[in-house]
Design a protein around this motif. Structure first.
Motif, PDB file in Angstrom:
ATOM      1  N   THR A 640       0.514 -11.882  54.585  1.00  0.00           N
ATOM      2  CA  THR A 640       1.367 -11.002  55.395  1.00  0.00           C
ATOM      3  C   THR A 640       2.228 -11.818  56.344  1.00  0.00           C
ATOM      4  O   THR A 640       3.408 -11.515  56.556  1.00  0.00           O
ATOM      5  CB  THR A 640       0.504 -10.009  56.185  1.00  0.00           C
ATOM      6  N   MET A 644       6.332 -11.971  56.831  1.00  0.00           N
ATOM      7  CA  MET A 644       6.977 -11.859  58.143  1.00  0.00           C
ATOM      8  C   MET A 644       7.935 -13.024  58.391  1.00  0.00           C
ATOM      9  O   MET A 644       9.007 -12.840  58.976  1.00  0.00           O
ATOM     10  CB  MET A 644       5.910 -11.805  59.240  1.00  0.00           C
ATOM     11  N   LYS A 647      11.037 -12.303  56.721  1.00  0.00           N
ATOM     12  CA  LYS A 647      11.795 -11.295  57.467  1.00  0.00           C
ATOM     13  C   LYS A 647      12.584 -11.946  58.597  1.00  0.00           C
ATOM     14  O   LYS A 647      13.739 -11.574  58.862  1.00  0.00           O
ATOM     15  CB  LYS A 647      10.848 -10.231  58.027  1.00  0.00           C
ATOM     16  N   THR A 679       8.242  -8.737  64.200  1.00  0.00           N
ATOM     17  CA  THR A 679       8.122  -8.249  62.814  1.00  0.00           C
ATOM     18  C   THR A 679       6.788  -7.554  62.556  1.00  0.00           C
ATOM     19  O   THR A 679       6.546  -7.099  61.448  1.00  0.00           O
ATOM     20  CB  THR A 679       8.273  -9.408  61.813  1.00  0.00           C
ATOM     21  N   GLN A 680       5.944  -7.473  63.574  1.00  0.00           N
ATOM     22  CA  GLN A 680       4.656  -6.797  63.407  1.00  0.00           C
ATOM     23  C   GLN A 680       4.848  -5.279  63.466  1.00  0.00           C
ATOM     24  O   GLN A 680       4.255  -4.593  64.295  1.00  0.00           O
ATOM     25  CB  GLN A 680       3.668  -7.254  64.485  1.00  0.00           C
ATOM     26  N   MET A 684       4.934  -3.634  58.039  1.00  0.00           N
ATOM     27  CA  MET A 684       4.287  -4.890  57.683  1.00  0.00           C
ATOM     28  C   MET A 684       2.771  -4.802  57.819  1.00  0.00           C
ATOM     29  O   MET A 684       2.020  -5.324  56.995  1.00  0.00           O
ATOM     30  CB  MET A 684       4.823  -6.023  58.552  1.00  0.00           C
TER      31      MET A 684
END
Length: 786
Positions: A640, A644, A647, A679-680, A684
């Motif tokens: 993950t 991110m 991203k 980006t959390q 996501m």
């Protein structure tokens, strides 16, 4: 409003409601539908009857049939045929300009591209023909008077923008009327009973105990089954074929048992094969399939559902180069429990597009180790342990399953690393030539120790160890499309291979010493080596032959979709130059990110997932799954984090272009960390659950029985005999609210076999009591708390 798909049962036309835009587009855009439309437009008129047929003007009879129905819907279907070619565009614009006044619901090009079909809101005070006359006058065009009855069906075209010109979601509200009207052209009479009279099965189903108990198919059930049928290459006629019916059902069950329960499947089979679904052999087949299966995994169902939706969207060409994902407001609102490709970050999205959305998860398991190796300077804090984005993946698929399509994508990601490796190899070749020329001379050319990071697995332990020692503290990367390369080359030293990969996953120290001065001696403070292998299931067991040393739990396993019965695609997915360029942009920026990062929301999500699995496995005394969860959580967090990072790269490129993004990362070394925290998003974090659940499902699918046998083996030290169990066999759930020790022993024996001891059960109850799941009321008597 309403739209119904037409199908045949014993030669009679039947009606099946289409309840969502997604299903409607999917029905219109199958490979067969597109091929038939193309053939019809090339002059092959006899194929027209193979097109999907739709009705927009009526509701079915009580038995689901079309003929003779007098129940009108709230929408009207209209056929405008034989339009002059030069007038087509003008008419199209006129219809769209008056869409509000008309109440336009759908506008499509006709099969022969010589007219239009449209659906609009019904004026209930008017008859069917009067509605058509009203629309005809409004648009200034004649309608086909041969298509004026409510039972008229229309041969649909595709869901491509040139064919399906306009579509309103209001069409799928299915607000049918009870209005009975004169059905011009039909004389059959019906009683006009409302469609709801057909929904009693569910009410009585719970009172039945035989195999015929079923849930009436909903749009969700049909949606899943249609997607699986498309993936498996099945047609509705296959379920009626006498010779292949049993095989067809077996193929379908292989794709839906993890997504639907047995009642839902029985309901769907009744619809697909109404005269054969209750056959004893079919019922036994269904029962056998579900006997040892776990209950449907809702996250994986949503993921699979998302793939079907995304496959259709990509086939329709909806993706554009400038399209961006949803904004944060939408992300907060709808979460992220499916895997829509358009929401994936740049690089990953293009990787999936290159192979097709049906291969999204195998592709993610392939590119995440690439991303982790490229972002070699990034250290992620997981549970207080700071490690690099170290990953090992194995992509499982039968021969000819499409694993080869991953090769080009990996090469795109690792292009710069491959280019440097070739340059270093040329320098080594030059050194060897000099060595050969100077073998009898006093002075020998000094051997170069070059930082080759793209490593082949067709190598020896000593050579690999030496290469890994020369990477200048950066990640090495290995990819093999044939895992048997590993199994054969390392057959006599598989233990060394396992040790090296285990230590690379942890980023721990690796030492190799030899007494000979000429032998390879290496001392690596932090072994960093990401590996991706592709191979068949049997090769997986040759690569991972031991199930107690921890190697298995460090390997992320992904399954290729079953393409055994899938039709050959007319336009196969390929890695285009545009897709490659967008991947290369992200790959170029990742090495510029350096430093440690803590992602508190991702960490919290991981802990929530761990706790959920812990409670689930404790209630079931499932020690194998409970132990798998630890490294699954770590791997899922690393993957993950990789997404991110992509991203962050995407946002920088969009704002500053590639050159500007590179400048920003060099001038502001901490910028990527600040952006990474943002980006959390729920999207996501929801993706973390999908990855973690998929890793767990696949680990148990391939290794549960082997792990059970390994821990039970006398060579390991023994243990209670255990059996493969499903979630539905939870010991905790089987017990009554009040129970005794003897009852707990009885249920443990039923689930785990005769090897259960009373001391073992007491320990299990002690764990439950400590967790607060039960309280002890009297000696040997207990009561559930949760």
């Amino acid at each position: 409003m309403s739209v119904h798909e037409i199908y045949y049962k014993d030669g009679a036309k039947m009606m099946r409601p289409v309840l969502t835009e997604a299903e409607y587009r999917h029905i219109r855009n199958t490979q067969e539908q597109q091929s038939v439309v193309a053939a019809v437009r090339q002059g092959n008129e006899q194929l027209k009857t193979r097109l999907v047929q739709m009705n927009y003007s009526c509701l079915p009879n009580e038995d689901g049939s079309l003929k003779g129905t007098r129940r009108m819907s709230n929408s009207v279907g209209m056929d405008i045929d034989h339009v002059e070619k030069e007038a087509m565009q003008e008419l199209r614009e006129r219809i769209l300009q008056k869409k509000e006044e008309l109440g336009l619901l759908m506008l499509e090009m006709s099969a022969r591209a010589q007219g239009y079909h449209l659906a609009f809101r019904r004026h209930e005070e008017l008859t069917q023909e009067e509605n058509l006359q009203w629309a005809s006058k409004l648009l200034g065009v004649k309608f086909d008077k041969g298509a004026k009855d409510i039972t008229r069906v229309f041969f649909s075209t595709t869901a491509q923008p040139d064919d399906l010109i306009y579509l309103s979601d209001e069409l799928f509200k299915n607000e049918g009327t009870n209005t009975e009207g004169k059905n011009e052209g039909n004389t059959d009479e019906t009683d006009g009973t409302d469609e709801k009279a057909n929904t009693k099965e569910n009410d009585s189903c719970s009172q039945k105990e035989n195999a015929s108990c079923f849930v009436k198919p909903t749009e969700r059930i049909r949606y899943i089954v249609r997607g699986v049928m498309k993936e498996k290459g099945l047609l509705e006629s296959d379920f009626l074929d006498e010779g292949g019916r049993h095989t067809t059902v077996k193929i379908l069950l292989g794709g839906v048992t993890q997504l639907l329960n047995m009642k839902e499947v029985n309901g769907m089979l009744q619809e697909l094969m109404p005269e054969h679904w209750s056959d004893a052999n079919i019922q036994q087949l269904v029962s056998d399939f579900y006997k040892n299966y776990t209950k449907p995994n809702q996250r994986l169902f949503k993921y699979q559902e998302g793939l079907f939706t995304e496959s259709r969207r990509l086939e329709q060409g909806a993706e554009t180069e400038g399209e961006q994902g949803d904004d944060d407001e939408n992300a907060e609102k709808d979460g992220f429990e499916v895997l829509p490709v358009r929401r994936l970050p740049q690089g990953v999205k293009e990787s999936v597009e290159a192979v097709g959305a049906h291969m999204a998860m195998p592709m993610m398991m392939t590119v995440c180790p690439c991303i982790g190796a490229l972002a070699t300077g990034v250290t992620l804090d997981v549970h207080g342990q700071k490690r690099g984005l170290n990953q090992i993946s194995y992509i499982v698929g039968d021969f000819a399953s499409g694993k080869g399509s991953l090769d080009d994508v990996v090469e795109a990601w690792m292009g710069e690393m491959i280019g440097l490796a070739k340059m270093y190899q040329e320098q080594e070749m030059e050194w060897r030539r000099k060595m050969k020329a100077a073998k009898n001379k006093k002075e020998q050319p000094e051997e170069p120790h070059l930082p080759v990071r793209w490593l082949t697995l067709n190598n020896t332990v000593a050579n690999l160890a030496e290469r890994l020692a020369n990477t200048e503290g950066k990640h090495a990367f290995s990819f093999t499309p044939e895992a048997d390369t590993v199994a054969q080359k390392w057959k006599s030293s598989m233990c060394d291979f396992s040790v090296m990969l285990r230590q690379s996953y942890d980023g721990s120290r690796y030492d190799r010493e030899a007494r000979s001065a000429d032998a390879v001696n290496v001392h690596i403070e932090h072994l960093l080596w990401n590996v991706v292998m592709c191979g068949t299931p049997d090769a997986l067991y040759r690569v991972v032959p031991n199930y107690t040393d921890g190697f298995q739990s460090r390997v992320a396993v992904a399954r290729m979709p079953d393409n055994t019965f899938t039709a050959l695609e007319e336009k196969p997915h390929v890695l285009t130059e545009r897709l490659r360029d967008r991947i290369v942009q992200v790959a170029h920026l990742l090495p510029l990110m350096q430093g440690e990062v803590v992602l508190p929301k991702l960490e919290a999500r991981g802990r929530e997932w761990l706790e959920r699995i812990r409670m689930e496995t404790m209630m079931n005394d499932d020690k194998v799954k409970a132990r798998q969860r630890f490294r699954v959580c770590v791997t899922a967090q690393r993957m993950t984090c990789c997404l991110m990072l992509c991203k962050v790269c995407e946002m920088l490129i969009q704002k500053h272009t590639l050159g500007g993004a590179e400048t920003q990362l060099k001038q502001q070394p901490a910028l990527w960390k600040e952006m990474l925290l943002k980006t959390q998003t729920p999207q996501m974090l929801g993706l973390y659950d999908v990855i973690a659940d998929t890793l767990m499902e696949n680990a148990l699918y391939f290794f549960r029985e082997r792990i059970e046998n390994a821990f039970m083996s006398g060579e390991y030290g023994g243990g209670l005999q255990r059996q493969v169990r499903a979630k539905n066999d939870s010991i905790y759930d089987r017990l009554d609210v009040q129970f005794t020790l003897d009852q707990a022993v009885q249920h443990c024996v039923a689930v785990k076999g005769a090897g259960v001891t009373r001391n073992g059960v007491r320990q299990m109850l002690k764990n439950w009591k400590k967790q607060g799941l039960i309280v002890q009321t009297e000696f040997s008597q207990y009561r559930k708390v949760k």
